[in-house]
Design an enzyme around this catalytic site. Structure first.
Site, PDB file in Angstrom:
ATOM      1  N   ASN A   6       8.889  -6.464  24.055  1.00  0.00           N
ATOM      2  CA  ASN A   6       9.992  -7.187  24.689  1.00  0.00           C
ATOM      3  C   ASN A   6      10.145  -6.803  26.158  1.00  0.00           C
ATOM      4  OD1 ASN A   6      11.526  -6.281  21.669  1.00  0.00           O
ATOM      5  ND2 ASN A   6      10.794  -8.352  22.077  1.00  0.00           N
ATOM      6  N   TYR A   7      10.020  -5.501  26.441  1.00  0.00           N
ATOM      7  CA  TYR A   7      10.165  -5.032  27.819  1.00  0.00           C
ATOM      8  C   TYR A   7       9.053  -5.591  28.704  1.00  0.00           C
ATOM      9  CZ  TYR A   7      12.758  -1.605  25.004  1.00  0.00           C
ATOM     10  OH  TYR A   7      13.581  -1.009  24.086  1.00  0.00           O
ATOM     11  N   ASP A  19       6.701   1.758  26.824  1.00  0.00           N
ATOM     12  CA  ASP A  19       7.255   2.974  26.222  1.00  0.00           C
ATOM     13  C   ASP A  19       6.739   4.235  26.899  1.00  0.00           C
ATOM     14  OD1 ASP A  19       8.650   1.470  24.412  1.00  0.00           O
ATOM     15  OD2 ASP A  19       7.449   1.999  22.664  1.00  0.00           O
ATOM     16  N   HIS A  28      11.880  -3.568  22.021  1.00  0.00           N
ATOM     17  CA  HIS A  28      10.688  -2.750  21.821  1.00  0.00           C
ATOM     18  C   HIS A  28       9.729  -3.003  22.974  1.00  0.00           C
ATOM     19  CE1 HIS A  28      11.194  -0.660  18.034  1.00  0.00           C
ATOM     20  NE2 HIS A  28      11.684  -1.765  17.483  1.00  0.00           N
ATOM     21  N   ASP A  29       8.641  -2.258  22.995  1.00  0.00           N
ATOM     22  CA  ASP A  29       7.654  -2.313  24.064  1.00  0.00           C
ATOM     23  C   ASP A  29       7.268  -3.745  24.420  1.00  0.00           C
ATOM     24  OD1 ASP A  29       5.471  -0.458  25.520  1.00  0.00           O
ATOM     25  OD2 ASP A  29       4.459  -2.246  24.768  1.00  0.00           O
TER      26      ASP A  29
END
Length: 372
Positions: free
Chosen positions: A141-142, A168, A138-139
């Protein structure tokens, strides 16, 4: 007046936020977007609160201006429908993990054989290659793996959970639109289609920008509250007497001088220009004490006529009512399928000759039917 992308037809297989936000931007600019959604695979934005008239406000926002098609891609015959559709489309955008579209029988190679001019954009967390290509994320994590979180926030409290999804939207959605439009120009010049591989982690890593340059070329590892723009100087937020916050970006000499005069701390002008960490800490404490003496409204009145890069921290509702946002038409009224209108954030890009028009909110999906 039609938008600048009125000749572009987009087939959208995406869900949640990155892909739908990207295709919403394309639809706002005039593209004909047909969204394909599996009736048995719930898009979580459909049930995300708050709801208006029983429909998620997030879902209606993300799907404005689009047509929709309910189609179970695993059902026999569905792939054939897509193969027939893609003959007339310019762009396919999808957000599945690598290999899913191939297993459904509608991967890039298959669709390209049918439509050689096709532009195919795949948005994933980690891209189509590399050891993490099949990993969920998810956002947050990125941003973490891309190094962005490591130099954000405070030393004591750590990385902040942001109010917007940077990886995202800025990473996935915006880079997808840029890639698609670049591919459209490439096709105009060469007649060739394109496969576009957008990794939200790649995009987040690239957005490190100046901090990345300092770390990779300058050998300076970035940490919270250690640089000019991440809390290491007086460029920061300060709390007012009523518990609200105000932002100070008065870096240039003329702005910092006006700031110090407005706060009646002229002795701090030299500290504002100093790169000495102790001097910066001194002026930060002075600003903290000064801003704590008045309410946000009082400070707004003080700085209303000063060009000093000092602005209030507004809520979204307050921002929507700000004269600047109103002048830019950043809140629009979009017609709802059942009548009436819904207030939504407008399109941020302004065109002189082909302004983006207000579009209808997407209808409820019907089973295997194109809902116009």
């Amino acid at each position: 007046m039609p938008g600048p992308l009125s000749q572009l037809k987009v087939l959208d297989f995406s869900t949640l936020l990155p892909g739908p936000y990207a295709t919403m931007l394309l639809a706002d600019m005039g593209a004909d977007v047909l969204r394909v959604e599996a009736p048995d695979r719930l898009d979580l934005t459909r049930v995300m609160p708050p709801l208006e008239d029983g429909v998620s406000t997030a879902h209606t926002f993300l799907n404005r201006g689009k047509r929709s098609l309910g189609l179970d891609l695993k059902k026999e015959g569905s792939a054939d429908k897509i193969k027939q559709l893609v003959k007339d489309y310019d762009v396919v955008i999808e957000q599945f993990r690598p290999g899913v579209m191939d297993r459904l029988g509608i991967g890039y190679d298959t669709l390209k054989a049918i439509n050689p001019n096709l532009i195919y954009c795949a948005i994933t967390g980690y891209g189509q290659t590399g050891p993490y290509k099949d990993r969920a994320g998810h956002d947050i994590n990125y941003l973490s793996l891309a190094g962005v979180s490591s130099h954000s926030g405070r030393k004591e409290s750590g990385p902040p959970p942001l109010g917007i999804q940077v990886a995202d939207v800025a990473g996935g959605s915006h880079h997808a639109v840029m890639g698609i439009l670049a591919a459209v120009i490439h096709r105009q010049q060469t007649g060739e289609g394109q496969y576009i591989d957008v990794s939200m982690t790649d995009a987040a890593f690239a957005m490190n920008g100046m901090a990345g340059a300092a770390a990779l070329a300058g050998g300076q590892e970035q940490k919270p509250e250690s640089t000019l723009l991440n809390g290491g100087t007086f460029y920061d937020y300060y709390q007012t007497s009523d518990g609200r916050w105000i932002s100070v970006g008065s870096l240039e000499p003329q702005f910092s001088a006006r700031l110090c005069d407005a706060l009646d701390i002229p002795e701090m002008k030299s500290f504002a220009l100093s790169q000495n960490p102790d001097h910066q800490q001194t002026i930060r404490e002075a600003l903290k004490a000064a801003f704590a003496q008045k309410t946000l409204k009082e400070w707004e009145e003080v700085f209303a006529g000063l060009d000093a890069c000092v602005e209030p921290v507004l809520t979204i509702t307050e921002a929507a009512e700000h004269p600047q946002m109103k002048a830019r038409n950043m809140v629009i009224e979009v017609a709802k399928a059942g009548g009436g209108v819904q207030r939504q954030i407008g399109h941020p890009i302004k065109f002189s000759a082909t302004p983006c028009e207000t579009r209808y909110v997407g209808r409820t999906l019907g089973a295997d039917n194109d809902a116009v």
